[in-house]
Scaffold this motif. Structure first.
Motif, PDB file in Angstrom:
ATOM      1  N   ALA A 106       5.619   1.134  12.621  1.00 23.45           N
ATOM      2  CA  ALA A 106       6.812   1.180  11.878  1.00 23.45           C
ATOM      3  C   ALA A 106       7.090   0.134  10.867  1.00 23.45           C
ATOM      4  O   ALA A 106       7.576  -0.248   9.927  1.00 23.45           O
ATOM      5  N   LYS A 107       7.306  -0.801  11.392  1.00 21.88           N
ATOM      6  CA  LYS A 107       7.384  -2.559  11.154  1.00 21.88           C
ATOM      7  C   LYS A 107       6.549  -2.937  10.150  1.00 21.88           C
ATOM      8  O   LYS A 107       6.392  -3.663   9.308  1.00 21.88           O
ATOM      9  N   TYR A 108       5.247  -2.441  10.382  1.00 23.46           N
ATOM     10  CA  TYR A 108       4.228  -2.624   9.205  1.00 23.46           C
ATOM     11  C   TYR A 108       3.783  -2.536   8.275  1.00 23.46           C
ATOM     12  O   TYR A 108       2.557  -1.794   8.259  1.00 23.46           O
ATOM     13  N   LYS A 109       4.845  -2.276   7.603  1.00 27.03           N
ATOM     14  CA  LYS A 109       4.589  -1.689   6.329  1.00 27.03           C
ATOM     15  C   LYS A 109       4.616  -3.172   4.881  1.00 27.03           C
ATOM     16  O   LYS A 109       5.448  -3.493   5.113  1.00 27.03           O
ATOM     17  N   VAL A 110       3.521  -2.283   4.304  1.00 27.37           N
ATOM     18  CA  VAL A 110       3.076  -3.205   2.841  1.00 27.37           C
ATOM     19  C   VAL A 110       3.975  -2.317   1.252  1.00 27.37           C
ATOM     20  O   VAL A 110       3.239  -1.582   1.432  1.00 27.37           O
ATOM     21  N   GLY A 111       4.500  -3.342   0.642  1.00 29.33           N
ATOM     22  CA  GLY A 111       4.790  -2.919  -0.719  1.00 29.33           C
ATOM     23  C   GLY A 111       3.040  -2.931  -1.411  1.00 29.33           C
ATOM     24  O   GLY A 111       3.057  -3.875  -0.986  1.00 29.33           O
ATOM     25  N   ALA A 112       3.443  -1.767  -2.001  1.00 28.46           N
ATOM     26  CA  ALA A 112       2.538  -1.881  -2.469  1.00 28.46           C
ATOM     27  C   ALA A 112       2.894  -1.033  -4.569  1.00 28.46           C
ATOM     28  O   ALA A 112       4.072  -0.152  -4.484  1.00 28.46           O
ATOM     29  N   PRO A 113       1.886  -1.793  -5.092  1.00 33.75           N
ATOM     30  CA  PRO A 113       2.056  -1.219  -6.516  1.00 33.75           C
ATOM     31  C   PRO A 113       1.916   0.666  -7.080  1.00 33.75           C
ATOM     32  O   PRO A 113       1.350   1.130  -5.959  1.00 33.75           O
ATOM     33  N   ALA A 176       1.519   1.257 -15.600  1.00 36.14           N
ATOM     34  CA  ALA A 176       2.137  -0.333 -16.607  1.00 36.14           C
ATOM     35  C   ALA A 176       2.667  -0.841 -16.470  1.00 36.14           C
ATOM     36  O   ALA A 176       3.601  -1.946 -16.727  1.00 36.14           O
ATOM     37  N   LEU A 177       3.822  -0.083 -16.554  1.00 36.63           N
ATOM     38  CA  LEU A 177       5.220  -0.683 -16.932  1.00 36.63           C
ATOM     39  C   LEU A 177       6.315  -0.712 -16.211  1.00 36.63           C
ATOM     40  O   LEU A 177       6.345  -1.970 -15.767  1.00 36.63           O
ATOM     41  N   LEU A 178       5.482  -0.185 -14.715  1.00 31.61           N
ATOM     42  CA  LEU A 178       6.478  -1.077 -13.187  1.00 31.61           C
ATOM     43  C   LEU A 178       5.729  -1.812 -13.268  1.00 31.61           C
ATOM     44  O   LEU A 178       5.861  -2.769 -12.067  1.00 31.61           O
ATOM     45  N   ILE A 183       7.548  -4.434 -10.724  1.00 33.69           N
ATOM     46  CA  ILE A 183       8.028  -2.986  -9.564  1.00 33.69           C
ATOM     47  C   ILE A 183       7.190  -2.559  -8.824  1.00 33.69           C
ATOM     48  O   ILE A 183       6.546  -2.417  -9.182  1.00 33.69           O
ATOM     49  N   ARG A 184       7.429  -2.632  -7.097  1.00 28.90           N
ATOM     50  CA  ARG A 184       6.011  -2.021  -6.170  1.00 28.90           C
ATOM     51  C   ARG A 184       7.176  -1.427  -5.985  1.00 28.90           C
ATOM     52  O   ARG A 184       7.793  -1.691  -4.261  1.00 28.90           O
ATOM     53  N   PRO A 185       7.066   0.203  -6.248  1.00 28.58           N
ATOM     54  CA  PRO A 185       7.668   0.933  -5.301  1.00 28.58           C
ATOM     55  C   PRO A 185       7.430   1.653  -4.130  1.00 28.58           C
ATOM     56  O   PRO A 185       7.969   1.830  -4.107  1.00 28.58           O
ATOM     57  N   PHE A 186       6.024   1.484  -4.000  1.00 28.26           N
ATOM     58  CA  PHE A 186       5.402   2.467  -2.964  1.00 28.26           C
ATOM     59  C   PHE A 186       5.417   1.422  -1.195  1.00 28.26           C
ATOM     60  O   PHE A 186       4.908   0.320  -1.512  1.00 28.26           O
ATOM     61  N   SER A 187       5.498   1.410   0.070  1.00 27.72           N
ATOM     62  CA  SER A 187       5.023   1.347   0.587  1.00 27.72           C
ATOM     63  C   SER A 187       4.227   1.888   1.790  1.00 27.72           C
ATOM     64  O   SER A 187       4.658   3.387   1.714  1.00 27.72           O
ATOM     65  N   TYR A 188       3.109   1.174   2.130  1.00 27.73           N
ATOM     66  CA  TYR A 188       2.444   1.857   3.449  1.00 27.73           C
ATOM     67  C   TYR A 188       1.993   1.042   4.374  1.00 27.73           C
ATOM     68  O   TYR A 188       2.520  -0.208   4.977  1.00 27.73           O
ATOM     69  N   GLY A 189       1.816   1.885   5.027  1.00 26.67           N
ATOM     70  CA  GLY A 189       1.701   1.438   7.271  1.00 26.67           C
ATOM     71  C   GLY A 189       1.168   2.569   7.472  1.00 26.67           C
ATOM     72  O   GLY A 189       0.816   3.504   7.416  1.00 26.67           O
ATOM     73  N   LEU A 190       0.648   2.643   9.000  1.00 21.79           N
ATOM     74  CA  LEU A 190       0.126   3.972   9.405  1.00 21.79           C
ATOM     75  C   LEU A 190       1.451   4.140   9.879  1.00 21.79           C
ATOM     76  O   LEU A 190       2.780   3.704  10.626  1.00 21.79           O
TER      77      LEU A 190
END
Length: 321
Positions: A106-113, A176-178, A183-190
């Motif tokens: 869970a530590k390895y999450k990266v912010g994504a647009p 486009a607005l974000l 703003i990178r609202p989402f975060s993804y990881g395993l």
């Protein structure tokens, strides 16, 4: 330079690797790998190195290898992995503590647009405040019905706005607005979907249970079993003590009401024949507990009794006449 392996050779090597892991490991975490990049995957592999191995691959290939390995070894427990291989998933074979490995992943999450067409995993709320955008950019806000004002030559959002709801697709205007707001609202990881442990499959939420939670659940279950056993008069280890006590009470009741007697009943009959014996222990207990508090003076005792005497006089009679 070593020659490149053919597709068939890669397939054989993958089968051998998966079979080896199935033989060596009894704990497997099934993880979802949506939107996880190669660089992020390398970081995860590095963080788990030493006690866990991450294996990705096509579901059909993994299912085929698991079936063949189960037939070859007779280990049918691993077939429980097959129904879990749905979607973009991978397997993490581990010899470490399942909870600790899950927390490490869970530590390895990266912010994504927010990309166009992506299904939002969470609600996206644009906070109020100065955006730093010049007034020419107000068209983006107008399309999305976001209230704004011009403050010192820049666009300012007046109130917080729920731009995207969880489960909705991200539109081009929202993306486009974000992007313009940074703003990178989402975060993804395993994401751990299921846990396989020696043939048993359970939800990852089970890993969050503490010893106190387990004791509480066991106690609740034990209470239910006891009540059910007593209700249908079926002896179990949980209900047996209560059954013996209830039977003992019934015997005492019969002995008190009839001529039958036994040593334990004789003592009860003795107490019932002379009720004053119930109060024998009371003075001793009072004397033992009176050492910590000062004794009341005779005058104070008389004052305490005066309200009772007045009450008797008001009623027109005395209890001691």
């Amino acid at each position: 330079m070593a020659p490149k392996r053919t597709k068939a050779e890669k397939k054989v090597a993958y089968d051998q690797k998966l079979c080896k892991l199935l033989d060596e490991y009894t704990q497997v975490l099934v993880v979802a790998a949506d939107n996880v990049g190669s660089t992020q995957m390398q970081s995860i592999r590095k963080g788990l190195r030493g006690h866990s191995i991450v294996l990705m691959g096509k579901n059909t290939m993994m299912k085929r290898t698991i079936r063949l390995h189960a037939e070859k070894t007779g280990n049918e427990a691993i077939l429980n992995l097959i129904p879990l291989l749905v979607g973009n998933v991978g397997l993490i074979f581990t010899k470490g503590d399942l909870k600790e490995v899950s927390e490490e992943i869970a530590k390895y999450k990266v912010g994504a647009p927010a990309r166009v067409g992506l299904i939002a995993p969470i609600d996206v709320i644009v906070p109020p405040g100065n955006t730093g955008l010049d007034p020419s950019q107000t068209s983006f806000f107008q399309v999305l019905n976001i209230p704004t004002k011009i403050n010192k030559g820049t666009v300012e959002i007046i109130t917080p706005v729920e731009l995207i709801k969880k489960g909705d697709k991200v539109g081009s205007s929202e993306a486009a607005l974000l992007s313009k707001l940074g703003i990178r609202p989402f975060s993804y990881g395993l994401v751990v979907l299921s846990v396989y442990d020696n043939g048993s499959v359970f939800s990852p939420e089970v890993l969050d249970l503490t010893e106190d939670d387990l004791v509480e659940k066991f106690s609740n279950g034990l209470s239910i079993v006891t009540a059910f056993s007593l209700g249908i008069s079926y002896p179990t280890l949980a209900a047996a003590p209560h059954m013996f006590i209830n039977a003992y009470k019934n015997l005492l009741a019969i002995a008190v009401e009839g001529d039958y007697s036994f040593p334990q009943a004789d003592k009860i009959k003795e107490y019932l024949a002379d009720p004053s014996k119930f109060a024998v222990a009371a003075p001793a207990a009072a004397a033992a507990g009176g050492g910590g508090a000062p004794a009341a003076s005779p005058a104070e005792e008389e004052k305490k009794e005066e309200p009772a005497e007045e009450s008797d006089d008001d009623m027109g009679f005395s209890l001691f006449d």
